[in-house]
Design a protein around this motif. Structure first.
Motif, mmCIF file in Angstrom:
data_model
loop_
_atom_site.group_PDB
_atom_site.id
_atom_site.type_symbol
_atom_site.label_atom_id
_atom_site.label_comp_id
_atom_site.label_asym_id
_atom_site.label_seq_id
_atom_site.Cartn_x
_atom_site.Cartn_y
_atom_site.Cartn_z
ATOM 1 N N GLY A 82 0.774 -1.226 0.000
ATOM 2 C CA GLY A 82 0.000 0.000 0.000
ATOM 3 C C GLY A 82 0.805 1.276 0.000
ATOM 4 O O GLY A 82 0.259 2.346 0.249
ATOM 5 N N ALA A 83 2.083 1.202 -0.299
ATOM 6 C CA ALA A 83 2.942 2.383 -0.209
ATOM 7 C C ALA A 83 3.249 3.041 -1.554
ATOM 8 O O ALA A 83 3.693 4.180 -1.571
ATOM 9 N N CYS A 84 2.996 2.351 -2.674
ATOM 10 C CA CYS A 84 3.443 2.910 -3.955
ATOM 11 C C CYS A 84 2.314 3.373 -4.867
ATOM 12 O O CYS A 84 2.534 4.215 -5.732
ATOM 13 N N GLY A 85 1.120 2.832 -4.725
ATOM 14 C CA GLY A 85 -0.011 3.252 -5.539
ATOM 15 C C GLY A 85 -0.104 2.615 -6.908
ATOM 16 O O GLY A 85 -1.023 2.918 -7.668
ATOM 17 N N ALA A 86 0.805 1.715 -7.261
ATOM 18 C CA ALA A 86 0.767 1.084 -8.585
ATOM 19 C C ALA A 86 -0.498 0.251 -8.789
ATOM 20 O O ALA A 86 -0.898 0.006 -9.921
ATOM 21 N N CYS A 87 -1.116 -0.148 -7.704
ATOM 22 C CA CYS A 87 -2.289 -1.017 -7.766
ATOM 23 C C CYS A 87 -3.607 -0.255 -7.605
ATOM 24 O O CYS A 87 -4.660 -0.861 -7.436
ATOM 25 N N THR A 88 -3.580 1.078 -7.682
ATOM 26 C CA THR A 88 -4.770 1.880 -7.424
ATOM 27 C C THR A 88 -5.897 1.541 -8.395
ATOM 28 O O THR A 88 -5.705 1.513 -9.612
ATOM 29 N N VAL A 89 -7.078 1.297 -7.829
ATOM 30 C CA VAL A 89 -8.319 1.111 -8.582
ATOM 31 C C VAL A 89 -9.403 1.918 -7.870
ATOM 32 O O VAL A 89 -9.197 2.405 -6.762
ATOM 33 N N MET A 90 -10.539 2.033 -8.516
ATOM 34 C CA MET A 90 -11.688 2.697 -7.898
ATOM 35 C C MET A 90 -12.659 1.625 -7.423
ATOM 36 O O MET A 90 -12.974 0.697 -8.165
ATOM 37 N N VAL A 91 -13.108 1.759 -6.192
ATOM 38 C CA VAL A 91 -14.152 0.887 -5.654
ATOM 39 C C VAL A 91 -15.296 1.797 -5.227
ATOM 40 O O VAL A 91 -15.123 2.659 -4.366
ATOM 41 N N ASP A 92 -16.438 1.609 -5.887
ATOM 42 C CA ASP A 92 -17.611 2.452 -5.628
ATOM 43 C C ASP A 92 -17.251 3.936 -5.660
ATOM 44 O O ASP A 92 -17.696 4.731 -4.829
ATOM 45 N N GLY A 93 -16.403 4.309 -6.636
ATOM 46 C CA GLY A 93 -16.055 5.702 -6.844
ATOM 47 C C GLY A 93 -14.957 6.260 -5.964
ATOM 48 O O GLY A 93 -14.678 7.453 -6.012
ATOM 49 N N HIS A 94 -14.320 5.415 -5.156
ATOM 50 C CA HIS A 94 -13.249 5.865 -4.270
ATOM 51 C C HIS A 94 -11.951 5.144 -4.616
ATOM 52 O O HIS A 94 -11.957 3.942 -4.892
ATOM 53 N N ARG A 95 -10.836 5.872 -4.537
ATOM 54 C CA ARG A 95 -9.525 5.279 -4.800
ATOM 55 C C ARG A 95 -9.147 4.330 -3.674
ATOM 56 O O ARG A 95 -9.300 4.663 -2.499
#
Length: 143
Positions: free
Chosen positions: A33-46
């Protein structure tokens, strides 16, 4: 599209997306959870999908970088990343784009400084931050 799957209760959303659905846009960087490479949206939230348990998302709407385009029409931020040359190696790019979409939807684009602050959870090892900010600004119509 809607999917129902049975997975081990320890399966992360990232692993579900990549290994079960073949959606490899979201990257496994630090897996902490430190780099953000896996960021997706869940119900409109990052969210950091590496830290999100898939079993907790029953009925949730998940949007990955693959789901941002409308057919052949790129999302405005995807196009802005191309226009601004806002990537080098490209590894962080999907997470940066999804996070940028979230930043825009949340209204955190009043200035370059605000964009940088609200995108600070996404790391680019190549140092393309100036161009990433410009791409977010372009997608909001500010530049």
């Amino acid at each position: 599209w809607r999917h129902t799957v049975t997975v081990d209760n320890r399966t992360s959303l990232l692993d579900l997306l990549r290994e079960h659905f073949g959606l490899t846009g979201s990257k496994k960087g630090c897996n902490a959870g430190a780099c953000g490479a896996c960021t997706v949206m869940v119900d409109g939230h990052r969210v950091n999908s590496c830290l999100t348990l898939a079993v907790r998302l029953e009925g949730a709407e998940v949007t990955t970088v693959e789901g941002l385009a409308e057919g052949d029409q790129l999302h405005p931020l995807q196009q802005a990343f191309i226009d601004q040359d806002a990537f080098q190696c490209g590894y962080c790019t999907p997470g940066q784009i999804v996070s940028g979409v979230g930043c825009i939807q949340e209204g955190h684009t009043g200035s370059a400084e605000e964009i940088r602050e609200w995108m600070s959870g996404n790391i680019c090892r190549c140092g393309c931050y100036v161009k990433i900010v410009r791409a977010v600004e372009q997608a909001t119509g500010r530049k």
